[in-house]
Design a protein around this motif. Structure first.
Motif, PDB file in Angstrom:
ATOM      1  N   LYS A  93       0.835  -1.206   0.000  1.00 19.66           N
ATOM      2  CA  LYS A  93       0.000   0.000   0.000  1.00 19.66           C
ATOM      3  C   LYS A  93       0.871   1.258   0.000  1.00 19.66           C
ATOM      4  N   ALA A  94       1.931   1.243   0.817  1.00 16.94           N
ATOM      5  CA  ALA A  94       2.810   2.411   0.912  1.00 16.94           C
ATOM      6  C   ALA A  94       3.530   2.674  -0.405  1.00 16.94           C
ATOM      7  N   ILE A  95       3.956   1.606  -1.063  1.00 18.43           N
ATOM      8  CA  ILE A  95       4.654   1.752  -2.345  1.00 18.43           C
ATOM      9  C   ILE A  95       3.732   2.390  -3.379  1.00 18.43           C
ATOM     10  N   LYS A  96       2.480   1.951  -3.408  1.00 18.84           N
ATOM     11  CA  LYS A  96       1.525   2.490  -4.379  1.00 18.84           C
ATOM     12  C   LYS A  96       1.192   3.955  -4.104  1.00 18.84           C
ATOM     13  N   SER A  97       1.091   4.311  -2.826  1.00 18.77           N
ATOM     14  CA  SER A  97       0.669   5.674  -2.490  1.00 18.77           C
ATOM     15  C   SER A  97       1.818   6.675  -2.473  1.00 18.77           C
ATOM     16  N   MET A  98       3.004   6.231  -2.057  1.00 19.12           N
ATOM     17  CA  MET A  98       4.132   7.155  -1.896  1.00 19.12           C
ATOM     18  C   MET A  98       5.067   7.190  -3.099  1.00 19.12           C
ATOM     19  N   VAL A  99       5.008   6.177  -3.941  1.00 21.74           N
ATOM     20  CA  VAL A  99       5.838   6.088  -5.145  1.00 21.74           C
ATOM     21  C   VAL A  99       7.318   6.353  -4.814  1.00 21.74           C
ATOM     22  N   PRO A 100       7.937   5.496  -4.012  1.00 26.27           N
ATOM     23  CA  PRO A 100       9.352   5.686  -3.668  1.00 26.27           C
ATOM     24  C   PRO A 100      10.260   5.297  -4.832  1.00 26.27           C
ATOM     25  N   ASP A 101      11.525   5.657  -4.702  1.00 27.11           N
ATOM     26  CA  ASP A 101      12.521   5.236  -5.690  1.00 27.11           C
ATOM     27  C   ASP A 101      13.103   3.873  -5.336  1.00 27.11           C
ATOM     28  N   LEU A 102      13.222   3.620  -4.022  1.00 26.66           N
ATOM     29  CA  LEU A 102      13.960   2.446  -3.555  1.00 26.66           C
ATOM     30  C   LEU A 102      13.281   1.826  -2.341  1.00 26.66           C
ATOM     31  N   ILE A 103      13.271   0.484  -2.305  1.00 27.82           N
ATOM     32  CA  ILE A 103      12.767  -0.262  -1.159  1.00 27.82           C
ATOM     33  C   ILE A 103      13.933  -1.028  -0.532  1.00 27.82           C
ATOM     34  N   ILE A 104      14.102  -0.880   0.783  1.00 24.50           N
ATOM     35  CA  ILE A 104      15.033  -1.726   1.533  1.00 24.50           C
ATOM     36  C   ILE A 104      14.173  -2.827   2.145  1.00 24.50           C
ATOM     37  N   LEU A 105      14.315  -4.042   1.647  1.00 24.77           N
ATOM     38  CA  LEU A 105      13.334  -5.094   1.909  1.00 24.77           C
ATOM     39  C   LEU A 105      13.944  -6.325   2.573  1.00 24.77           C
ATOM     40  N   ASP A 106      13.268  -6.800   3.627  1.00 27.15           N
ATOM     41  CA  ASP A 106      13.611  -8.082   4.244  1.00 27.15           C
ATOM     42  C   ASP A 106      12.717  -9.161   3.635  1.00 27.15           C
ATOM     43  N   ILE A 107      13.206 -10.386   3.573  1.00 32.39           N
ATOM     44  CA  ILE A 107      12.386 -11.489   3.059  1.00 32.39           C
ATOM     45  C   ILE A 107      11.417 -11.982   4.124  1.00 32.39           C
ATOM     46  N   TYR A 108      11.913 -12.101   5.367  1.00 37.53           N
ATOM     47  CA  TYR A 108      11.104 -12.695   6.432  1.00 37.53           C
ATOM     48  C   TYR A 108      10.248 -11.637   7.123  1.00 37.53           C
ATOM     49  N   ILE A 109       9.145 -11.265   6.473  1.00 41.11           N
ATOM     50  CA  ILE A 109       8.200 -10.303   7.038  1.00 41.11           C
ATOM     51  C   ILE A 109       6.805 -10.931   7.024  1.00 41.11           C
ATOM     52  N   PRO A 110       5.920 -10.519   7.946  1.00 41.18           N
ATOM     53  CA  PRO A 110       4.594 -11.143   8.041  1.00 41.18           C
ATOM     54  C   PRO A 110       3.625 -10.716   6.940  1.00 41.18           C
ATOM     55  N   LYS A 111       2.523 -11.480   6.865  1.00 38.65           N
ATOM     56  CA  LYS A 111       1.379 -11.255   5.970  1.00 38.65           C
ATOM     57  C   LYS A 111       1.730 -11.544   4.513  1.00 38.65           C
ATOM     58  N   ILE A 112       2.608 -10.769   3.927  1.00 43.39           N
ATOM     59  CA  ILE A 112       3.146 -11.095   2.600  1.00 43.39           C
ATOM     60  C   ILE A 112       4.658 -11.084   2.740  1.00 43.39           C
ATOM     61  N   ASN A 113       5.318 -12.213   2.480  1.00 49.68           N
ATOM     62  CA  ASN A 113       6.772 -12.218   2.662  1.00 49.68           C
ATOM     63  C   ASN A 113       7.458 -11.390   1.586  1.00 49.68           C
ATOM     64  N   GLY A 114       8.734 -11.118   1.809  1.00 43.87           N
ATOM     65  CA  GLY A 114       9.462 -10.215   0.923  1.00 43.87           C
ATOM     66  C   GLY A 114       9.535 -10.686  -0.511  1.00 43.87           C
ATOM     67  N   LEU A 115       9.695 -11.991  -0.711  1.00 44.10           N
ATOM     68  CA  LEU A 115       9.770 -12.523  -2.071  1.00 44.10           C
ATOM     69  C   LEU A 115       8.447 -12.330  -2.805  1.00 44.10           C
ATOM     70  N   GLN A 116       7.334 -12.624  -2.121  1.00 44.98           N
ATOM     71  CA  GLN A 116       6.030 -12.439  -2.763  1.00 44.98           C
ATOM     72  C   GLN A 116       5.749 -10.961  -3.013  1.00 44.98           C
ATOM     73  N   LEU A 117       6.164 -10.113  -2.072  1.00 43.54           N
ATOM     74  CA  LEU A 117       5.995  -8.670  -2.267  1.00 43.54           C
ATOM     75  C   LEU A 117       6.761  -8.211  -3.504  1.00 43.54           C
ATOM     76  N   LEU A 118       7.978  -8.711  -3.656  1.00 42.57           N
ATOM     77  CA  LEU A 118       8.782  -8.366  -4.828  1.00 42.57           C
ATOM     78  C   LEU A 118       8.070  -8.791  -6.113  1.00 42.57           C
ATOM     79  N   LYS A 119       7.498  -9.998  -6.111  1.00 36.33           N
ATOM     80  CA  LYS A 119       6.765 -10.479  -7.289  1.00 36.33           C
ATOM     81  C   LYS A 119       5.549  -9.597  -7.571  1.00 36.33           C
ATOM     82  N   ASN A 120       4.853  -9.180  -6.499  1.00 33.71           N
ATOM     83  CA  ASN A 120       3.683  -8.317  -6.675  1.00 33.71           C
ATOM     84  C   ASN A 120       4.078  -6.967  -7.274  1.00 33.71           C
TER      85      ASN A 120
END
Length: 225
Positions: free
Chosen positions: A41-68
């Motif tokens: 949601k934050a990526i869609k609303s804030m339109v950042p340039d860069l995400i610092i992302l962990d894989i092991y995060i709740p609800k949607i893991n980092g790998l699935q978030l990357l795919k989305n």
């Protein structure tokens, strides 16, 4: 300013990463989120340039978030900062277009290098409509930095090179070797040696000014690619 969202479920790690990012010139943390749903949601609303992302995060893991992110064709770059060390995860995230991968725990210098390389590539590539092979080698594959470090002239040191180069990259007007030496607290002959090397590699331009008397003055400025 490069806008950054940090996606990390450990508050202490998230705060450390925030301090790391904001210690770097040209970066701004616009949000810290702790799970994949909030991150999307934050990526869609804030339109950042860069995400610092962990894989092991709740609800949607980092790998699935990357795919989305890629499936939605969102224009954002991703650096993975994670404890995941298995080869399958590493291969998978690179297939989905991450620009770097840092394994926890890591040293600040490695984090700094990742952000500096990203900023350098982003700034220089956005100035160009077309690139040639040397641009790809330098800004996408990162070969130039490795080459410089491996093939510095005898007696030259990478740390000294970094000090001189970082200084001149920030200057907007041409400077003489003497001016730079006085600012950095180094010998003029040492500074000039490194400036001449950077001139030879095409990263610095030299401007020669002729006065009414004495030797011509050599002024150096970083070459904006």
């Amino acid at each position: 300013m490069i806008k950054v969202i940090i996606v990390e479920d450990d508050p202490m790690v998230a705060e450390i990463n925030r301090k790391y990012v904001e210690s770097m010139e040209g970066f701004q943390v616009v949000s810290i989120v702790s799970n994949g749903e909030e991150a999307f949601k934050a990526i869609k609303s804030m339109v950042p340039d860069l995400i610092i992302l962990d894989i092991y995060i709740p609800k949607i893991n980092g790998l699935q978030l990357l795919k989305n992110i890629r499936s939605e064709e969102l224009d954002v770059d991703v650096i993975l900062v994670t404890a995941a060390k298995d080869v399958a995860s590493i291969q998978e995230v690179f297939k989905w277009g991450v620009v770097d991968y840092l394994v926890k725990p890591f040293e600040f210098q490695r984090f700094k290098t990742a952000l500096e390389d990203y900023k350098h590539r982003k700034i220089n590539l956005t100035k160009k409509e077309k690139v040639d092979q040397s641009d790809i080698d330098k800004y996408i594959l990162g070969k130039k930095n490795k080459s410089n470090e491996l093939y510095l002239n005898k007696g030259m040191h990478q740390k000294t090179m970094d000090v001189v180069k970082n200084y001149i990259m920030k200057e907007t007007t041409p400077k003489s070797a003497q001016e730079i030496a006085e600012t950095l607290g180094m010998a003029r002959v040492t500074v000039r040696r490194y400036l001449e090397y950077l001139t030879e590699t095409g990263e610095v331009e030299v401007e020669i000014r002729y006065g009414t008397v004495g030797r011509p003055q050599h002024l150096y400025i970083y070459k904006q690619m």
